[in-house]
Write a protein that holds these residues in place. Structure first.
Motif, PDB file in Angstrom:
ATOM      1  N   MET A   1       0.848  -1.176   0.000  1.00 42.68           N
ATOM      2  CA  MET A   1       0.000   0.000   0.000  1.00 42.68           C
ATOM      3  C   MET A   1       0.889   1.233   0.000  1.00 42.68           C
ATOM      4  O   MET A   1       1.975   1.233   0.568  1.00 42.68           O
ATOM      5  N   SER A   2       0.432   2.269  -0.616  1.00 44.72           N
ATOM      6  CA  SER A   2       1.174   3.524  -0.604  1.00 44.72           C
ATOM      7  C   SER A   2       0.204   4.673  -0.393  1.00 44.72           C
ATOM      8  O   SER A   2      -1.002   4.543  -0.613  1.00 44.72           O
ATOM      9  N   LYS A   3       0.759   5.798   0.055  1.00 49.47           N
ATOM     10  CA  LYS A   3      -0.025   7.009   0.269  1.00 49.47           C
ATOM     11  C   LYS A   3       0.606   8.141  -0.508  1.00 49.47           C
ATOM     12  O   LYS A   3       1.830   8.222  -0.619  1.00 49.47           O
ATOM     13  N   GLN A   4      -0.224   8.984  -1.018  1.00 45.66           N
ATOM     14  CA  GLN A   4       0.268  10.166  -1.710  1.00 45.66           C
ATOM     15  C   GLN A   4       0.370  11.295  -0.694  1.00 45.66           C
ATOM     16  O   GLN A   4      -0.549  11.512   0.105  1.00 45.66           O
ATOM     17  N   ILE A   5       1.516  11.991  -0.703  1.00 49.36           N
ATOM     18  CA  ILE A   5       1.703  13.130   0.191  1.00 49.36           C
ATOM     19  C   ILE A   5       2.202  14.317  -0.627  1.00 49.36           C
ATOM     20  O   ILE A   5       2.743  14.149  -1.716  1.00 49.36           O
TER      21      ILE A   5
END
Length: 77
Positions: A1-5
């Motif tokens: 999983m990844s998150k955009q920041i």
């Protein structure tokens, strides 16, 4: 999983990141930032390990391994 920041960088750093991508060394700005952060994470872990080893002192049974490892080139990527 990844998150955009969202990250605010100086114009100089953005220009550097863009040059890396344009050169073909990385495929995206995100890849450049990810590689840099992974390298920093490894550097901090190694610094913590070195500090622990310095406090604990050397292990005579591992002296040969340490001497060998000091001569082996590191692949940082």
């Amino acid at each position: 999983m990844s998150k955009q920041i969202a990250v605010r960088l100086s114009d100089e750093l953005v220009a550097f990141v863009d040059r890396v991508v344009e050169s073909g060394d990385e495929r995206s700005r995100a890849a450049v930032v990810t590689r840099a952060l992974e390298r920093e994470r490894r550097r901090l872990a190694a610094a913590r390990d070195a500090e622990i080893l310095a406090r604990a002192g050397g292990d005579p049974e591992l002296a040969g391994l340490a001497e060998y490892a000091a001569r082996v080139p590191l692949d940082l990527d």
